[in-house]
Design an enzyme around this catalytic site. Structure first.
Site, mmCIF file in Angstrom:
data_model
loop_
_atom_site.group_PDB
_atom_site.id
_atom_site.type_symbol
_atom_site.label_atom_id
_atom_site.label_comp_id
_atom_site.label_asym_id
_atom_site.label_seq_id
_atom_site.Cartn_x
_atom_site.Cartn_y
_atom_site.Cartn_z
ATOM 1 N N CYS A 125 53.237 47.926 42.662
ATOM 2 C CA CYS A 125 52.884 49.592 42.637
ATOM 3 C C CYS A 125 52.913 50.175 43.811
ATOM 4 C CB CYS A 125 50.866 49.670 42.545
ATOM 5 S SG CYS A 125 50.990 47.981 41.079
ATOM 6 N N HIS A 249 47.982 54.731 45.266
ATOM 7 C CA HIS A 249 47.912 54.108 43.541
ATOM 8 C C HIS A 249 47.075 54.330 43.087
ATOM 9 C CE1 HIS A 249 49.086 51.678 40.803
ATOM 10 N NE2 HIS A 249 48.603 50.949 41.619
ATOM 11 N N ASN A 283 46.711 52.787 35.226
ATOM 12 C CA ASN A 283 47.174 52.259 35.702
ATOM 13 C C ASN A 283 48.579 52.351 35.496
ATOM 14 O OD1 ASN A 283 48.802 50.622 38.251
ATOM 15 N ND2 ASN A 283 47.068 49.522 38.863
HETATM 16 O O1 UT7 Z 1 47.333 47.649 40.780
HETATM 17 C C1 UT7 Z 1 48.047 46.500 41.614
HETATM 18 C C2 UT7 Z 1 46.795 46.026 42.470
HETATM 19 N N1 UT7 Z 1 45.641 46.553 41.461
HETATM 20 C C3 UT7 Z 1 44.654 46.420 41.722
HETATM 21 O O2 UT7 Z 1 44.355 46.724 43.082
HETATM 22 C C4 UT7 Z 1 42.939 45.919 40.899
HETATM 23 C C5 UT7 Z 1 41.632 45.701 42.107
HETATM 24 N N2 UT7 Z 1 40.778 45.236 40.731
HETATM 25 C C6 UT7 Z 1 40.653 46.284 40.430
HETATM 26 O O3 UT7 Z 1 40.345 46.854 40.020
HETATM 27 C C7 UT7 Z 1 38.985 45.145 39.766
HETATM 28 O O4 UT7 Z 1 38.682 44.051 40.477
HETATM 29 C C8 UT7 Z 1 38.975 44.934 38.579
HETATM 30 C C9 UT7 Z 1 38.987 45.720 37.558
HETATM 31 C C10 UT7 Z 1 40.379 44.319 37.853
HETATM 32 C C11 UT7 Z 1 38.225 43.999 37.863
HETATM 33 O O5 UT7 Z 1 36.857 44.600 38.125
HETATM 34 P P1 UT7 Z 1 35.351 44.527 38.842
HETATM 35 O O6 UT7 Z 1 34.485 44.898 38.968
HETATM 36 O O7 UT7 Z 1 36.249 43.950 39.951
HETATM 37 O O8 UT7 Z 1 35.072 43.304 37.533
HETATM 38 P P2 UT7 Z 1 34.148 41.747 37.864
HETATM 39 O O9 UT7 Z 1 36.411 40.978 37.712
HETATM 40 O O10 UT7 Z 1 33.595 41.619 38.933
HETATM 41 O O11 UT7 Z 1 33.737 41.617 36.610
HETATM 42 C C12 UT7 Z 1 32.056 41.857 37.090
HETATM 43 C C13 UT7 Z 1 31.307 41.848 35.645
HETATM 44 C C14 UT7 Z 1 32.137 40.202 35.065
HETATM 45 O O12 UT7 Z 1 30.761 39.917 34.011
HETATM 46 P P3 UT7 Z 1 29.905 38.925 34.791
HETATM 47 O O13 UT7 Z 1 30.128 37.444 35.321
HETATM 48 O O14 UT7 Z 1 28.813 39.225 36.005
HETATM 49 O O15 UT7 Z 1 28.454 38.928 34.185
HETATM 50 C C15 UT7 Z 1 32.679 40.076 34.314
HETATM 51 O O16 UT7 Z 1 32.901 38.929 33.551
HETATM 52 O O17 UT7 Z 1 32.472 41.976 34.422
HETATM 53 C C16 UT7 Z 1 32.793 41.545 33.416
HETATM 54 N N3 UT7 Z 1 33.568 41.991 33.129
HETATM 55 C C17 UT7 Z 1 34.151 43.110 32.157
HETATM 56 N N4 UT7 Z 1 32.752 43.704 31.551
HETATM 57 C C18 UT7 Z 1 33.630 44.414 30.175
HETATM 58 C C19 UT7 Z 1 35.305 42.411 33.113
HETATM 59 N N5 UT7 Z 1 36.447 42.599 32.638
HETATM 60 C C20 UT7 Z 1 35.585 43.948 31.913
HETATM 61 C C21 UT7 Z 1 35.601 44.343 30.796
HETATM 62 N N6 UT7 Z 1 35.193 44.978 30.164
HETATM 63 N N7 UT7 Z 1 36.920 44.697 30.618
#
Ligand code: UT7
Length: 327
Positions: A125, A249, A283
């Site tokens: 990216c 990005h 993205n």
């Molecule tokens: O482009 C290359 C570089 N990449 C990036 O910069 C991406 C960086 N990371 C992110 O943008 C975020 O970490 C993500 C979008 C990938 C994930 O978001 P998050 O806020 O970090 O979610 P998480 O993995 O911490 O999950 C939080 C909660 C969890 O539920 P519990 O355990 O708190 O009950 C997940 O199971 O959200 C849940 N969850 C979802 N719920 C609905 C994770 N993904 C989803 C989803 N829809 N798609």
């Protein structure tokens, strides 16, 4: 002293500048509601946690190279540069499924660029900012006269469609810039680097699907990337208050906002325009920065002569940023 003959070098220009920008996205719009029909997710979660409202997915028969050709042609038209004038094509991407041949040479041929130096560049990216940096230095060194840099991705080929961490974020598209010589520098030095010790945070699993440790990448991006953007400004002799447009990005709107907040804490203006193209494009990895710039120019939120600060980051982990003047 040696009696070997002295080598001669090309003569470059004092500066370089972006002459034109173009982009392309596939037709198919995929909403959050569409995704919630195939995985356990919902519109509210995606909007608040990532900022995406909809994105574009390629059809099966549409290829990364098709997007690159369309974006490259659009950038040349915007620049008023004929394909015959281009001598170098750089194609940042990380989703070309065949390593041989590369994408750049065939894309150049399809655009009608006669026999350019042509290579792909993989800095994930961060690829577009790496490519723009290389293009600028090739021109200043005299190794190239006009360079076409095309960030293009078909990420949907590399995503497990049921993996809700990745399938909701990534999308397809391409964005391109034409770079040429300039008496006054209009592209600042690139500030780039990598954190290879964090390689396991984003990688292709079984050479098939992208895996990322989302939270760790999020923490890294929100803490480590603003200083890179500031160092790119300093290298260009600019201050945060000089920045008219910030284009990080487009990985996650919360990361974009965190970077903007840190820049403002360091003197960037409140009226600095901040790219939020992720809302409707998702993205698109190495395409996201030129795609955002093209959309913002067309919407009139970026004007010719504006100082743009771009910063890319992603797998590697790799990062790069530079300031440049919008065409
Ligand atoms: O482009 C290359 C570089 N990449 C990036 O910069 C991406 C960086 N990371 C992110 O943008 C975020 O970490 C993500 C979008 C990938 C994930 O978001 P998050 O806020 O970090 O979610 P998480 O993995 O911490 O999950 C939080 C909660 C969890 O539920 P519990 O355990 O708190 O009950 C997940 O199971 O959200 C849940 N969850 C979802 N719920 C609905 C994770 N993904 C989803 C989803 N829809 N798609």
């Amino acid at each position: 002293m040696t009696d070997r003959p002295a080598l001669s070098l090309h003569t470059g220009s004092r500066g370089s500048r972006v002459l034109g920008i173009g982009s392309f996205q596939p037709e198919k719009v995929v909403t959050n509601d569409d995704l919630s029909k195939v995985m356990d997710t919902n519109d509210e979660w995606i909007r608040t946690r990532v900022g995406i409202i909809e994105r574009r997915f390629a059809e099966k028969d549409e290829e990364l190279t098709d997007f690159a050709v369309a974006a490259g042609k659009a950038a040349l038209a915007d620049a008023g540069v004929d394909p015959s004038e281009v001598d170098t094509v750089i194609l940042p991407n990380c989703t070309m499924r065949t390593l041989i041949p590369n994408a750049a040479a065939q894309v150049a041929a399809r655009i009608g660029i006669p026999n350019p130096g042509a290579f792909d560049l993989n800095a994930a990216c961060a690829g577009f900012c790496y490519g723009l940096g290389v293009a600028s230095d090739l021109i200043r060194a005299g190794s190239a006269k006009k360079v076409l840099v095309i960030g293009a991705e078909k990420l949907t080929d590399s995503i497990d469609p049921t993996d809700r961490a990745n399938a909701i974020i990534f999308a397809d598209g391409a964005g391109a810039a034409v770079v040429g010589a300039s008496d006054e520098p209009e592209i600042g030095p690139v500030s780039w680097g990598s954190a290879g010790d964090l390689v396991d945070l984003i990688y292709m699993r079984d050479e098939k699907f992208i895996y990322q440790e989302g939270q760790s990448v999020f923490r890294w991006a929100t803490t480590q990337i603003a200083p890179i953007a500031l160092s790119a400004l300093e290298a260009a002799g600019l201050k945060p208050s000089d920045v008219d447009v910030l284009i990080p990005h487009q990985a996650n709107l919360r990361i974009v906002e965190a970077i903007a907040k840190k820049l403002r804490a360091n003197g960037a203006r409140d009226d600095m325009v901040v790219a939020d193209d992720i809302k409707y494009s998702g993205n698109t990895s190495s395409a996201s920065i030129p795609l955002a710039l093209d959309h913002m120019r067309k919407a009139g939120t970026v004007r010719s002569g504006d100082v743009v600060l771009a910063v890319g980051f992603g797998a590697g982990l790799s990062y790069a940023g530079q300031a440049f003047v919008s065409p």
